[in-house]
Design a protein around this motif. Sequence first.
Motif, PDB file in Angstrom:
ATOM      1  N   ILE A   1      15.318 -11.063 -41.519  1.00 43.31           N
ATOM      2  CA  ILE A   1      15.004  -9.576 -41.358  1.00 43.31           C
ATOM      3  C   ILE A   1      13.445  -9.261 -41.152  1.00 43.31           C
ATOM      4  CG2 ILE A   1      15.431  -7.097 -42.258  1.00 43.31           C
ATOM      5  CD1 ILE A   1      18.094  -7.997 -43.196  1.00 43.31           C
ATOM      6  N   PHE A   2      12.973  -8.652 -40.095  1.00 49.07           N
ATOM      7  CA  PHE A   2      11.518  -8.435 -40.158  1.00 49.07           C
ATOM      8  C   PHE A   2      11.372  -6.863 -40.365  1.00 49.07           C
ATOM      9  CE2 PHE A   2       7.842  -7.286 -37.898  1.00 49.07           C
ATOM     10  CZ  PHE A   2       6.885  -8.303 -38.068  1.00 49.07           C
ATOM     11  N   ASP A   3      10.659  -6.648 -41.449  1.00 53.54           N
ATOM     12  CA  ASP A   3      10.483  -5.199 -41.702  1.00 53.54           C
ATOM     13  C   ASP A   3       9.179  -4.375 -41.036  1.00 53.54           C
ATOM     14  OD1 ASP A   3      12.733  -4.878 -43.377  1.00 53.54           O
ATOM     15  OD2 ASP A   3      11.614  -6.172 -44.928  1.00 53.54           O
ATOM     16  N   TYR A   4       9.168  -3.201 -40.316  1.00 52.04           N
ATOM     17  CA  TYR A   4       8.231  -2.730 -39.864  1.00 52.04           C
ATOM     18  C   TYR A   4       7.620  -1.954 -41.030  1.00 52.04           C
ATOM     19  CZ  TYR A   4      10.035  -4.394 -35.415  1.00 52.04           C
ATOM     20  OH  TYR A   4      10.326  -5.103 -34.440  1.00 52.04           O
ATOM     21  N   ALA A   5       6.306  -1.126 -40.337  1.00 49.78           N
ATOM     22  CA  ALA A   5       5.863  -0.320 -41.715  1.00 49.78           C
ATOM     23  C   ALA A   5       6.770   0.796 -42.187  1.00 49.78           C
ATOM     24  CB  ALA A   5       4.566   0.488 -40.854  1.00 49.78           C
ATOM     25  N   LEU A   6       6.439   0.879 -43.710  1.00 47.51           N
ATOM     26  CA  LEU A   6       7.201   2.053 -44.210  1.00 47.51           C
ATOM     27  C   LEU A   6       6.907   3.455 -43.827  1.00 47.51           C
ATOM     28  CD1 LEU A   6       6.726   0.797 -47.910  1.00 47.51           C
ATOM     29  CD2 LEU A   6       8.857   0.531 -46.572  1.00 47.51           C
ATOM     30  N   PRO A   7       7.896   4.378 -43.768  1.00 50.54           N
ATOM     31  CA  PRO A   7       7.563   5.735 -43.115  1.00 50.54           C
ATOM     32  C   PRO A   7       6.475   6.285 -44.059  1.00 50.54           C
ATOM     33  CG  PRO A   7       9.876   5.279 -43.680  1.00 50.54           C
ATOM     34  CD  PRO A   7       9.145   4.214 -44.188  1.00 50.54           C
ATOM     35  N   SER A   8       6.257   5.993 -45.294  1.00 53.74           N
ATOM     36  CA  SER A   8       5.283   6.785 -45.966  1.00 53.74           C
ATOM     37  C   SER A   8       3.866   5.989 -45.573  1.00 53.74           C
ATOM     38  CB  SER A   8       5.374   6.471 -47.489  1.00 53.74           C
ATOM     39  OG  SER A   8       5.281   4.755 -47.836  1.00 53.74           O
ATOM     40  N   GLU A   9       3.680   4.935 -44.904  1.00 54.47           N
ATOM     41  CA  GLU A   9       2.624   4.536 -44.468  1.00 54.47           C
ATOM     42  C   GLU A   9       2.177   4.946 -43.191  1.00 54.47           C
ATOM     43  OE1 GLU A   9       2.583  -0.012 -46.289  1.00 54.47           O
ATOM     44  OE2 GLU A   9       4.038   0.249 -44.768  1.00 54.47           O
ATOM     45  N   THR A  10       3.209   5.233 -42.369  1.00 52.33           N
ATOM     46  CA  THR A  10       3.088   5.337 -40.817  1.00 52.33           C
ATOM     47  C   THR A  10       1.937   6.343 -40.433  1.00 52.33           C
ATOM     48  OG1 THR A  10       5.382   4.632 -40.224  1.00 52.33           O
ATOM     49  CG2 THR A  10       4.261   6.020 -38.922  1.00 52.33           C
ATOM     50  N   PRO A  11       1.973   7.435 -41.060  1.00 50.97           N
ATOM     51  CA  PRO A  11       1.040   8.601 -40.648  1.00 50.97           C
ATOM     52  C   PRO A  11      -0.500   8.141 -40.659  1.00 50.97           C
ATOM     53  CG  PRO A  11       2.567   9.732 -41.884  1.00 50.97           C
ATOM     54  CD  PRO A  11       3.019   8.465 -41.975  1.00 50.97           C
ATOM     55  N   ARG A  12      -0.857   7.307 -41.921  1.00 53.35           N
ATOM     56  CA  ARG A  12      -1.989   6.633 -42.137  1.00 53.35           C
ATOM     57  C   ARG A  12      -2.279   5.509 -40.996  1.00 53.35           C
ATOM     58  NH1 ARG A  12      -3.370   2.017 -44.577  1.00 53.35           N
ATOM     59  NH2 ARG A  12      -1.199   1.876 -45.487  1.00 53.35           N
ATOM     60  N   LEU A  13      -1.444   4.647 -40.772  1.00 53.64           N
ATOM     61  CA  LEU A  13      -1.553   3.407 -39.890  1.00 53.64           C
ATOM     62  C   LEU A  13      -1.638   4.180 -38.672  1.00 53.64           C
ATOM     63  CD1 LEU A  13       0.927   0.904 -41.413  1.00 53.64           C
ATOM     64  CD2 LEU A  13      -1.419   0.971 -41.400  1.00 53.64           C
ATOM     65  N   MET A  14      -0.889   5.161 -38.035  1.00 50.69           N
ATOM     66  CA  MET A  14      -1.178   5.552 -36.628  1.00 50.69           C
ATOM     67  C   MET A  14      -2.542   6.285 -36.680  1.00 50.69           C
ATOM     68  SD  MET A  14       1.241   4.680 -34.792  1.00 50.69           S
ATOM     69  CE  MET A  14       1.004   5.836 -33.394  1.00 50.69           C
ATOM     70  N   GLY A  15      -3.281   6.955 -37.599  1.00 47.79           N
ATOM     71  CA  GLY A  15      -4.363   7.348 -37.475  1.00 47.79           C
ATOM     72  C   GLY A  15      -5.530   6.433 -37.509  1.00 47.79           C
ATOM     73  N   GLU A  16      -5.219   5.110 -38.052  1.00 47.43           N
ATOM     74  CA  GLU A  16      -6.203   4.094 -38.157  1.00 47.43           C
ATOM     75  C   GLU A  16      -5.989   3.318 -36.773  1.00 47.43           C
ATOM     76  OE1 GLU A  16      -4.838   1.729 -41.362  1.00 47.43           O
ATOM     77  OE2 GLU A  16      -5.930   2.983 -42.988  1.00 47.43           O
ATOM     78  N   LEU A  17      -5.101   3.192 -36.086  1.00 49.32           N
ATOM     79  CA  LEU A  17      -4.824   2.845 -34.571  1.00 49.32           C
ATOM     80  C   LEU A  17      -5.728   3.574 -33.854  1.00 49.32           C
ATOM     81  CD1 LEU A  17      -3.372   0.905 -32.825  1.00 49.32           C
ATOM     82  CD2 LEU A  17      -1.162   2.639 -32.617  1.00 49.32           C
ATOM     83  N   ILE A  18      -5.615   4.896 -33.859  1.00 44.77           N
ATOM     84  CA  ILE A  18      -6.051   5.701 -32.836  1.00 44.77           C
ATOM     85  C   ILE A  18      -7.588   5.576 -32.912  1.00 44.77           C
ATOM     86  CG2 ILE A  18      -6.626   8.000 -32.212  1.00 44.77           C
ATOM     87  CD1 ILE A  18      -4.020   7.012 -31.215  1.00 44.77           C
ATOM     88  N   ASP A  19      -7.968   5.467 -34.438  1.00 46.40           N
ATOM     89  CA  ASP A  19      -9.506   5.400 -34.743  1.00 46.40           C
ATOM     90  C   ASP A  19     -10.118   3.895 -34.086  1.00 46.40           C
ATOM     91  OD1 ASP A  19      -9.681   7.766 -35.842  1.00 46.40           O
ATOM     92  OD2 ASP A  19      -9.624   6.900 -38.058  1.00 46.40           O
ATOM     93  N   TRP A  20      -9.188   2.840 -34.179  1.00 44.41           N
ATOM     94  CA  TRP A  20      -9.510   1.722 -33.866  1.00 44.41           C
ATOM     95  C   TRP A  20      -9.547   1.677 -32.240  1.00 44.41           C
ATOM     96  CZ3 TRP A  20      -6.604  -1.085 -30.388  1.00 44.41           C
ATOM     97  CH2 TRP A  20      -7.063  -2.557 -29.961  1.00 44.41           C
ATOM     98  N   TYR A  21      -8.788   2.112 -31.647  1.00 39.66           N
ATOM     99  CA  TYR A  21      -8.654   2.234 -30.217  1.00 39.66           C
ATOM    100  C   TYR A  21     -10.014   2.981 -29.732  1.00 39.66           C
ATOM    101  CZ  TYR A  21      -7.717   3.389 -25.540  1.00 39.66           C
ATOM    102  OH  TYR A  21      -7.817   3.246 -24.038  1.00 39.66           O
ATOM    103  N   ARG A  22     -10.261   3.934 -30.338  1.00 39.03           N
ATOM    104  CA  ARG A  22     -11.424   4.679 -29.657  1.00 39.03           C
ATOM    105  C   ARG A  22     -12.810   3.890 -29.861  1.00 39.03           C
ATOM    106  NH1 ARG A  22     -10.139  10.901 -31.757  1.00 39.03           N
ATOM    107  NH2 ARG A  22      -8.073  11.276 -30.245  1.00 39.03           N
TER     108      ARG A  22
END
Length: 443
Positions: A147-168
């Motif tokens: 079983i491969f687990d993805y990011a936890l719901p509690s982590e998701t908003p922070r990680l998505m913000g970091e993803l957008i920052d990384w992309y820009r």
Amino acid sequence: MHNLDKVDLLKSDLNKLKPINFTYQKRIDEKFRLEFNYNSNHLEGNTLTYGETKLLLIFGDTQGSHQKREFDEMEAHDVAFNIVREWANDTERPLSENQIKELNEIILVKPFWKDAITNEGQQTRRQIKIGNYKEFPNSVILSNGEIFDYALPSETPRLMGELIDWYRHEEYVLNPVTLAAMLHYKFVRIHPFDDGNGRIARLLLNYVLLKFGFPPVVIKSSDKQNYLRALHIADLGDYTAFINYISEQLIWSLELSIKGARGESIEEQGDWEKQLEVLKKNYNYDKIKIRQRNSFAVFNEIYQRTIIPFVNLWQNKISKFDDLFEEKIVKIHIETDNGHITETGDNLLFFFDKVFQDSISKLGLIYEEIRFSVEFKNLKKSNISKNFSGGLIEFQFDEYSYEIDTLNTYSFIYGDYLSNEQIENIIDSFGKNLLKEINNQII
């Protein structure tokens, strides 16, 4: 020659052919539109054929035995692809989280209910909310059963913000192909939504490529295993394999675009096979309707070819847990146009055989749903008093096709059945989930 070098060379060749003749460009755009929509949805289980996809998107007509949701999602995915093209053309507009949420809202069309598994391994149903980040953990069962687990719901908003920052930050630093591949990978690794993550990852991949003047990349559904393998290698920290994989697909897109820009035929070797697939389906369509009208013959075939092999193996495998529990409960529920049958017992094979044979022998019934499950109660030699799921499987019957819902969803026309390998994989997953649930309780 390195893949990225070949990409640069082909892009230079394509640029020399611009501006492309209007008719040629229209033909190229239609080819990518159909290939991308068909393959990206097919990767996620949509059963529309290539010909049916073309009929729907180009001519606005439908054909074949499919759920309405499959047609709706194909059309919605086409809308999302067009929007991504518009975003790519607007070079002043930065990528944002709201745009990604908008894509999820578009491709999923409307909220719906889906089978899921709780943290304790219990079967459940959850409402999939569109355009919002996930509220529950999500994971995938790999081919080896892990079983491969993805990011936890509690982590998701922070990680998505970091993803957008990384992309820009990296947008004009990284090679565009590397940027596109890494955005795809990083997004998938978060898996921020309850559903639609794969399709959105491929839309984002093409957003980047289109923005930098490349044609879209099409991940062929026939190449799914290589696609997933490249992603799994990236999970180990080696991103080169995935970047190379995307480069290889982009080379196909560039070569096709160059041929199209020169006015050459862009029909591929496999296109006739797609057309043959549609011909065969249409050829058998009347036969399907005739067989469907004969209720006993249709359901007796499903019973003999899918249900009996499934229940036999299920009984054999799941019974290995019997001596751990005080009680085993088998539940069977059958919905027909003339009411329903619900029974409960303790012997899966004998009890199911009796109930289903009684039901199927009643000629003239129209079967709408068959659902059966196994539950265990109360672990012996423990203070744990709860139900443990030994698996749930549900058959939904439409006019000319049927669907099997379990840990995954399988769609068939009448005359097609689960393979032995599919049956074994489902039941192995039942056993692994039950074992995991037990371990979670006793540790």
